[in-house]
Design an enzyme around this catalytic site. Structure first.
Site, mmCIF file in Angstrom:
data_model
loop_
_atom_site.group_PDB
_atom_site.id
_atom_site.type_symbol
_atom_site.label_atom_id
_atom_site.label_comp_id
_atom_site.label_asym_id
_atom_site.label_seq_id
_atom_site.Cartn_x
_atom_site.Cartn_y
_atom_site.Cartn_z
ATOM 1 N N GLU A 1 -9.435 3.575 2.211
ATOM 2 C CA GLU A 1 -8.897 3.691 0.848
ATOM 3 C C GLU A 1 -7.808 2.676 0.546
ATOM 4 O O GLU A 1 -7.607 2.299 -0.605
ATOM 5 C CB GLU A 1 -8.369 5.119 0.622
ATOM 6 N N LYS B 1 0.858 -1.192 0.000
ATOM 7 C CA LYS B 1 0.000 0.000 0.000
ATOM 8 C C LYS B 1 0.889 1.236 0.000
ATOM 9 O O LYS B 1 1.690 1.435 0.915
ATOM 10 C CB LYS B 1 -0.913 -0.003 1.240
ATOM 11 N N ASP C 1 1.593 6.472 5.481
ATOM 12 C CA ASP C 1 0.615 5.499 4.982
ATOM 13 C C ASP C 1 1.114 4.736 3.750
ATOM 14 O O ASP C 1 0.370 3.986 3.137
ATOM 15 C CB ASP C 1 -0.720 6.212 4.694
ATOM 16 N N ASP D 1 -2.785 10.304 3.708
ATOM 17 C CA ASP D 1 -4.181 9.895 3.876
ATOM 18 C C ASP D 1 -4.936 10.930 4.699
ATOM 19 O O ASP D 1 -4.833 10.963 5.924
ATOM 20 C CB ASP D 1 -4.221 8.516 4.557
ATOM 21 N N ARG E 1 -7.524 -0.522 1.220
ATOM 22 C CA ARG E 1 -8.030 -1.785 0.668
ATOM 23 C C ARG E 1 -8.462 -1.614 -0.787
ATOM 24 O O ARG E 1 -8.431 -2.572 -1.554
ATOM 25 C CB ARG E 1 -9.161 -2.327 1.559
ATOM 26 N N LYS F 1 -10.421 12.663 8.268
ATOM 27 C CA LYS F 1 -9.835 12.353 9.569
ATOM 28 C C LYS F 1 -9.825 13.613 10.427
ATOM 29 O O LYS F 1 -9.574 14.707 9.917
ATOM 30 C CB LYS F 1 -8.384 11.882 9.389
ATOM 31 N N ASP G 1 -12.275 6.804 3.885
ATOM 32 C CA ASP G 1 -11.058 6.606 4.670
ATOM 33 C C ASP G 1 -10.613 5.132 4.643
ATOM 34 O O ASP G 1 -9.520 4.810 5.106
ATOM 35 C CB ASP G 1 -11.297 7.073 6.108
HETATM 36 N N1 BES Z 1 -4.210 4.696 6.960
HETATM 37 C C1 BES Z 1 -5.279 4.361 7.812
HETATM 38 C C2 BES Z 1 -4.902 3.367 8.916
HETATM 39 C C3 BES Z 1 -3.915 3.836 9.940
HETATM 40 C C4 BES Z 1 -4.361 4.259 11.182
HETATM 41 C C5 BES Z 1 -2.556 3.780 9.714
HETATM 42 C C6 BES Z 1 -3.441 4.655 12.141
HETATM 43 C C7 BES Z 1 -1.639 4.193 10.662
HETATM 44 C C8 BES Z 1 -2.085 4.611 11.891
HETATM 45 C C9 BES Z 1 -6.406 3.722 6.999
HETATM 46 O O1 BES Z 1 -6.511 4.143 5.686
HETATM 47 C C10 BES Z 1 -7.678 4.068 7.679
HETATM 48 O O2 BES Z 1 -8.022 5.209 7.685
HETATM 49 N N2 BES Z 1 -8.363 3.073 8.219
HETATM 50 C C11 BES Z 1 -9.608 3.250 8.869
HETATM 51 C C12 BES Z 1 -10.526 2.172 8.374
HETATM 52 C C13 BES Z 1 -11.969 2.420 8.660
HETATM 53 C C14 BES Z 1 -12.466 3.624 7.901
HETATM 54 C C15 BES Z 1 -12.772 1.207 8.273
HETATM 55 C C16 BES Z 1 -9.384 3.142 10.358
HETATM 56 O O3 BES Z 1 -8.473 2.430 10.804
HETATM 57 O O4 BES Z 1 -10.099 3.792 11.102
HETATM 58 ZN ZN ZN Z 2 -4.786 4.841 4.842
HETATM 59 MN MN MN Z 3 -7.690 5.896 5.484
#
Ligand code: BES
Ligand code: ZN
Ligand code: MN
Length: 497
Positions: A346, A262, A285, A267, A348, A274, A344
């Site tokens: 994204e 990824k 990210d 992000d 996947r 966020k 968010d």
């Molecule tokens: N890049 C984030 C995940 C992340 C969180 C990486 C903290 C490093 C530190 C990912 O894209 C994300 O935003 N995930 C969401 C998923 C949710 C929307 C289903 C999350 O973890 O809240």
């Molecule tokens: Zn992300």
């Molecule tokens: Mn995200």
């Protein structure tokens, strides 16, 4: 890593300002200690007895020598008790040496090899891990400060006292690859864009003679990589799909191991924005992409007899009038449609197209690496990488590599019920955010929908990619996690015939 020269000397012949000796609980029994005393006047046994130096694991002490020996300073590092020893004892203890060498700005670091012979493993392996440890410990986060005049630190000479013809290429290359991945993750997002990521990959490909293909926005539109394009839709920076091939497995492009990363260079969350505090740090990210690039760099040195393909999907996740919305339905490269529930989620999406492309290009086995969910941190903390798999035997093989590299991985289940929730949508084949309960599993499981029956391991490094403070192997910031595991896996993995 800036080692320009490796000097090997007969034991006792080295001259060095930073002469490293490993001490442990039974050090007083060893011949080299006597020889060193004769040469330098430094009596390690007496110093240990008086507790002026320590054999406690990872404890480093500097001992000046008073005689005209060419060794001006002996650096002792504790290894603890022999019964507890593993290769990570060596790696971690020597990382502590690396940190001290960095503070002391030591240009030459010499390892007293006989002191490491207490280990039962092959001495070459032990010394390589020690060198790797020093290299990891010396890592410095690159900065862009205009006001600092200090010259950058360079460790330029590595001495090995007590051996001839010992090859430390792998130890040096390993530290360099991990530190390279760290630097990519530490780079600011306005500098490490998707285009810059592709340039970095081109550099690695050129260094090792890998085949490389970079797909830009138009090519992605032509092939219909609708999931990667959807994430890129609100961005002014064009996306990149980077494909690198190492032909190590003979004439035929068979039994191909696909490493998928990824590469979200920043992000924001998109319209599912966020909150400010969670957005800081989202330059990291692309930790999965960095792990894959670092691993390819190491693989280029190890040159295992295995075909390896790297696929990196890179873009930032931004907002403008054209950005995707929650409720949108998009079509992925595989043809499967996706209902966007959260913009968010994204990672996947870009991984969906990346694994599909990897399969189209002949990947027979897959590992994907991603900073995918905050859920993995809730489940396992900041020091464990989460995993999901569709093939237990393949996962066991992968775990052998993770254990050997000493990078902690823990598997979470992916059940029928989880898959049902990923497939639940009134308007599309899949939805990208089924809920916050156990959501690391949904993140991995979503990628699994595109992997289908290919043996696969998903690694969620959202917790492990970045350290909140200094740790045994390096400073605060990017860790370079999974570089060593992925390269070790590429080296050791034997496909079932
Ligand atoms: N890049 C984030 C995940 C992340 C969180 C990486 C903290 C490093 C530190 C990912 O894209 C994300 O935003 N995930 C969401 C998923 C949710 C929307 C289903 C999350 O973890 O809240
Ligand atoms: Zn992300
Ligand atoms: Mn995200």
């Amino acid at each position: 890593m800036n080692v320009k020269q490796v000097n090997q000397t007969k034991f006792g012949k080295a001259t060095s300002s930073f002469y490293v000796v490993a001490v442990h609980r039974a050090t007083d029994q060893e011949q080299w200690v006597k020889d060193l005393k004769e040469k330098t006047g430094v009596d390690l046994v007496a110093l240990l007895k008086q507790q002026l130096i320590s054999h406690e694991e990872g404890k480093v002490s500097l001992v000046p020598t008073m005689q005209e020996t060419g060794i001006t300073r002996i650096v002792t590092v504790g290894l603890g008790a022999k019964s507890d020893w593993t290769m990570s004892t060596v790696r971690e203890s020597f990382a502590a040496v690396g940190k001290v060498a960095l503070q002391a700005k030591a240009e030459e670091v010499t390892i007293c090899v006989p002191a490491l012979e207490a280990f039962e493993q092959e001495i070459e392996e032990v010394v390589n891990v020690a060198v790797e440890g020093i290299g990891l410990g010396q890592y410095v986060v690159p900065h862009y400060k205009a006001t600092v005049n200090e010259a950058a630190y360079e460790w330029s000479t590595l001495g090995l006292d007590g051996v001839e013809d010992l090859d430390v290429t792998v130890g040096l290359a390993s530290a360099e690859a991990v530190n390279y991945a760290r630097t990519l993750v530490n780079m600011p997002p306005n500098i490490l864009t998707a285009r810059e990521m592709a340039r970095q990959a081109e550099k690695i490909a050129e260094k090792h003679g890998f085949e490389i293909e970079v797909l830009g926005k138009e090519e992605l539109e032509e092939i219909g990589a609708g999931a990667l394009l959807a994430v890129n839709q609100g961005s002014v920076e064009p996306p990149r799909l980077i494909v690198m091939k190492y032909h190590g497995g003979g004439e035929d492009w068979t039994d191909v191991l696909g490493l998928v990363g990824k590469g979200i260079t920043f992000d924001t969350g998109g319209y599912t924005l966020k909150p400010g505090a969670s957005m800081v740090g989202m330059k990291g990210d692309m930790g999965g992409a960095a792990a894959v690039l670092g691993a390819m760099d190491l693989i280029g040195t190890l040159r295992p007899e295995r075909n390896v393909m790297a696929v990196i999907a890179s873009t930032d996740n931004m907002i403008n009038g054209e950005a995707i919305r929650p409720d949108d339905v998009i079509t992925s490269l595989s043809g499967k449609t996706i209902e966007i529930v959260s913009t968010d989620a994204e990672g996947r999406l870009v991984l969906a197209d990346a694994v599909t492309y990897a399969k189209q290009e002949g990947a027979d086995y897959l590992v994907d690496v991603a900073t995918l969910t905050g859920g993995v941190i809730v489940a396992l903390g900041k020091d464990k990488t989460g995993a999901v798999t569709n093939d237990e035997a393949y996962f066991e093989e992968f775990m052998q590599a993770a254990i050997e590299a000493d990078e902690f991985v823990w598997r979470l289940p992916l059940t029928k019920n989880d898959k049902k929730r990923i497939r639940k949508s009134l308007v599309a084949d899949l939805n990208n955010a089924p809920g916050r309960d156990g959501h690391m599993i949904f993140g991995g499981g979503f990628v699994g929908e595109f992997v289908e029956d290919t043996p696969w391991v998903h690694l969620d490094i959202a917790g492990t990619s970045d350290a909140e403070g200094p740790h045994v192997l390096g400073p605060k910031g990017a860790t370079g996690v999974m570089v060593r595991t992925l390269a070790t896996f590429a080296e050791q993995f034997e496909p079932e015939k």
